[in-house]
Design a protein around this motif. Structure first.
Motif, PDB file in Angstrom:
ATOM      1  N   MET A   1       9.151 -19.167 -20.439  1.00  0.00           N
ATOM      2  CA  MET A   1       8.843 -20.434 -22.746  1.00  0.00           C
ATOM      3  C   MET A   1       8.754 -22.123 -22.166  1.00  0.00           C
ATOM      4  SD  MET A   1      12.509 -21.082 -24.923  1.00  0.00           S
ATOM      5  CE  MET A   1      12.492 -19.866 -25.806  1.00  0.00           C
ATOM      6  N   LEU A   2       7.740 -22.332 -23.044  1.00  0.00           N
ATOM      7  CA  LEU A   2       7.835 -23.414 -23.223  1.00  0.00           C
ATOM      8  C   LEU A   2       8.540 -23.996 -23.515  1.00  0.00           C
ATOM      9  CD1 LEU A   2       4.008 -23.665 -23.488  1.00  0.00           C
ATOM     10  CD2 LEU A   2       4.622 -23.573 -21.249  1.00  0.00           C
ATOM     11  N   VAL A   3       9.058 -25.449 -23.171  1.00  0.00           N
ATOM     12  CA  VAL A   3      10.077 -26.207 -23.841  1.00  0.00           C
ATOM     13  C   VAL A   3       8.913 -27.410 -24.179  1.00  0.00           C
ATOM     14  CG1 VAL A   3      12.589 -27.097 -23.903  1.00  0.00           C
ATOM     15  CG2 VAL A   3      12.548 -24.858 -22.720  1.00  0.00           C
ATOM     16  N   GLY A   4       9.208 -27.848 -25.642  1.00  0.00           N
ATOM     17  CA  GLY A   4       8.997 -29.601 -25.816  1.00  0.00           C
ATOM     18  C   GLY A   4       9.590 -30.233 -25.720  1.00  0.00           C
ATOM     19  N   TYR A   5       9.008 -31.508 -25.744  1.00  0.00           N
ATOM     20  CA  TYR A   5       9.931 -32.729 -26.573  1.00  0.00           C
ATOM     21  C   TYR A   5       9.135 -34.195 -27.154  1.00  0.00           C
ATOM     22  CZ  TYR A   5      12.880 -37.089 -25.731  1.00  0.00           C
ATOM     23  OH  TYR A   5      13.491 -37.911 -26.581  1.00  0.00           O
ATOM     24  N   ALA A   6       9.687 -34.007 -27.946  1.00  0.00           N
ATOM     25  CA  ALA A   6       9.019 -35.338 -28.675  1.00  0.00           C
ATOM     26  C   ALA A   6       9.841 -36.636 -29.453  1.00  0.00           C
ATOM     27  CB  ALA A   6       7.861 -34.857 -30.058  1.00  0.00           C
ATOM     28  N   ARG A   7       9.266 -37.360 -28.998  1.00  0.00           N
ATOM     29  CA  ARG A   7      10.214 -39.362 -29.553  1.00  0.00           C
ATOM     30  C   ARG A   7       9.281 -40.422 -29.550  1.00  0.00           C
ATOM     31  NH1 ARG A   7      11.310 -43.818 -27.068  1.00  0.00           N
ATOM     32  NH2 ARG A   7      10.150 -43.324 -24.772  1.00  0.00           N
ATOM     33  N   VAL A   8       9.437 -40.720 -30.808  1.00  0.00           N
ATOM     34  CA  VAL A   8       9.086 -41.898 -31.306  1.00  0.00           C
ATOM     35  C   VAL A   8      10.398 -43.007 -31.087  1.00  0.00           C
ATOM     36  CG1 VAL A   8       7.138 -40.950 -32.855  1.00  0.00           C
ATOM     37  CG2 VAL A   8       9.513 -41.607 -33.503  1.00  0.00           C
ATOM     38  N   SER A   9      10.078 -44.252 -30.947  1.00  0.00           N
ATOM     39  CA  SER A   9      10.867 -44.944 -30.513  1.00  0.00           C
ATOM     40  C   SER A   9      11.748 -46.269 -31.830  1.00  0.00           C
ATOM     41  CB  SER A   9      10.362 -46.186 -29.531  1.00  0.00           C
ATOM     42  OG  SER A   9       9.972 -46.204 -28.712  1.00  0.00           O
ATOM     43  N   THR A  10      10.922 -45.964 -33.390  1.00  0.00           N
ATOM     44  CA  THR A  10      11.541 -46.196 -34.484  1.00  0.00           C
ATOM     45  C   THR A  10      11.490 -45.398 -35.631  1.00  0.00           C
ATOM     46  OG1 THR A  10       9.644 -47.056 -34.787  1.00  0.00           O
ATOM     47  CG2 THR A  10      10.838 -48.489 -33.427  1.00  0.00           C
ATOM     48  N   ALA A  11      12.428 -45.907 -36.527  1.00  0.00           N
ATOM     49  CA  ALA A  11      12.357 -44.980 -37.475  1.00  0.00           C
ATOM     50  C   ALA A  11      10.744 -44.842 -38.357  1.00  0.00           C
ATOM     51  CB  ALA A  11      13.189 -45.783 -38.797  1.00  0.00           C
ATOM     52  N   GLU A  12      10.587 -46.074 -38.143  1.00  0.00           N
ATOM     53  CA  GLU A  12       8.747 -45.927 -39.112  1.00  0.00           C
ATOM     54  C   GLU A  12       7.770 -45.576 -38.448  1.00  0.00           C
ATOM     55  OE1 GLU A  12      10.657 -49.336 -37.306  1.00  0.00           O
ATOM     56  OE2 GLU A  12      11.624 -49.356 -39.471  1.00  0.00           O
ATOM     57  N   GLN A  13       8.046 -44.812 -37.522  1.00  0.00           N
ATOM     58  CA  GLN A  13       7.288 -44.070 -35.947  1.00  0.00           C
ATOM     59  C   GLN A  13       7.399 -42.855 -36.691  1.00  0.00           C
ATOM     60  OE1 GLN A  13       8.130 -45.583 -32.401  1.00  0.00           O
ATOM     61  NE2 GLN A  13       6.266 -46.138 -32.304  1.00  0.00           N
ATOM     62  N   HIS A  14       6.051 -41.673 -36.513  1.00  0.00           N
ATOM     63  CA  HIS A  14       6.345 -40.748 -37.156  1.00  0.00           C
ATOM     64  C   HIS A  14       6.477 -39.392 -36.057  1.00  0.00           C
ATOM     65  CE1 HIS A  14       6.399 -41.738 -40.987  1.00  0.00           C
ATOM     66  NE2 HIS A  14       5.189 -42.641 -40.453  1.00  0.00           N
ATOM     67  N   LEU A  15       6.531 -38.533 -36.104  1.00  0.00           N
ATOM     68  CA  LEU A  15       6.590 -37.592 -34.666  1.00  0.00           C
ATOM     69  C   LEU A  15       6.278 -36.404 -35.137  1.00  0.00           C
ATOM     70  CD1 LEU A  15      10.559 -37.166 -34.403  1.00  0.00           C
ATOM     71  CD2 LEU A  15       9.339 -37.240 -33.143  1.00  0.00           C
ATOM     72  N   ASP A  16       5.409 -36.623 -36.282  1.00  0.00           N
ATOM     73  CA  ASP A  16       4.282 -35.565 -36.898  1.00  0.00           C
ATOM     74  C   ASP A  16       3.508 -35.238 -35.960  1.00  0.00           C
ATOM     75  OD1 ASP A  16       5.978 -34.587 -38.921  1.00  0.00           O
ATOM     76  OD2 ASP A  16       4.307 -36.229 -40.227  1.00  0.00           O
ATOM     77  N   PRO A  17       2.190 -35.969 -35.378  1.00  0.00           N
ATOM     78  CA  PRO A  17       1.341 -36.184 -34.547  1.00  0.00           C
ATOM     79  C   PRO A  17       1.670 -34.941 -33.195  1.00  0.00           C
ATOM     80  CG  PRO A  17       0.839 -38.244 -35.179  1.00  0.00           C
ATOM     81  CD  PRO A  17       2.758 -37.530 -35.512  1.00  0.00           C
ATOM     82  N   GLN A  18       2.748 -35.300 -32.363  1.00  0.00           N
ATOM     83  CA  GLN A  18       3.482 -34.866 -31.701  1.00  0.00           C
ATOM     84  C   GLN A  18       4.175 -33.532 -31.594  1.00  0.00           C
ATOM     85  OE1 GLN A  18       6.675 -37.065 -28.848  1.00  0.00           O
ATOM     86  NE2 GLN A  18       5.844 -39.592 -30.472  1.00  0.00           N
TER      87      GLN A  18
END
Length: 178
Positions: A1-18
């Protein structure tokens, strides 16, 4: 299984690209969060590591979304390795701990990332020193009113009560009382 993790540092940044990259890479389960800080302050990272099982591969888009230093990177990789979980980074091609060359690449990129962090810290310190020399750097504004601390202590209030009343640390009260 591939387990992914995405993170941005601030609320203004967007997770969508990751998130899009992780899903395109075939991630079966993705954990994400908008938070900055050490591993202990990233609950979704800890949850993702806990979720991963032997034989799984942990996938991130970039190393800086996963670890904050080469020590942090190696500690996290070791934790995954101890569980029998591989590690892969999408954007840093070749970083894949399921291969020998991927392990080598990971070590080199981790060292480069730590070097860049050190350079950034040096430039910041130089900028602050220059601003201080030019009289433009004053530091942050004081958040504690020393006169108020001394007044409350003078009225017989205990240091712990003063600290609680003013919302400051007890050590600050003792420092101002001296």
């Amino acid at each position: 299984m591939l387990v992914g993790y995405a993170r941005v540092s601030t609320a203004e940044q967007h997770l969508d690209p990751q998130l899009a990259q992780l899903h395109a890479a075939g991630a079966d389960k993705v954990f994400s969060e908008k938070v900055s800080g050490t591993t202990a302050k990233r609950p979704q990272l800890l949850a993702a590591i806990e979720f991963a099982r032997e034989g799984d591969v942990f996938v991130v888009t970039r190393l800086d979304r996963f670890a904050r230093s080469s020590v942090d990177l190696h500690n996290l990789i070791q934790t995954l390795s101890n569980k029998g979980v591989g590690f892969r980074c999408i954007e840093q091609a070749g970083v894949d701990t399921t291969t020998s060359s991927g392990k080598l690449m990971l070590g080199m990129l981790g060292a480069v990332a730590e070097f860049e962090t050190a350079l950034r810290a040096e430039r910041q310190a130089e900028g602050i020193a220059k601003a201080k020399a030019d009289g433009r750097y004053q530091g942050r504004k004081a958040t504690i009113d020393p006169a108020e601390v001394r007044r409350l202590l003078g009225e017989g209030m205990k240091p712990s009560a003063v600290a609680k009343a003013l919302g400051i640390g007890r050590a600050s009260v003792y420092r101002l009382a001296a």
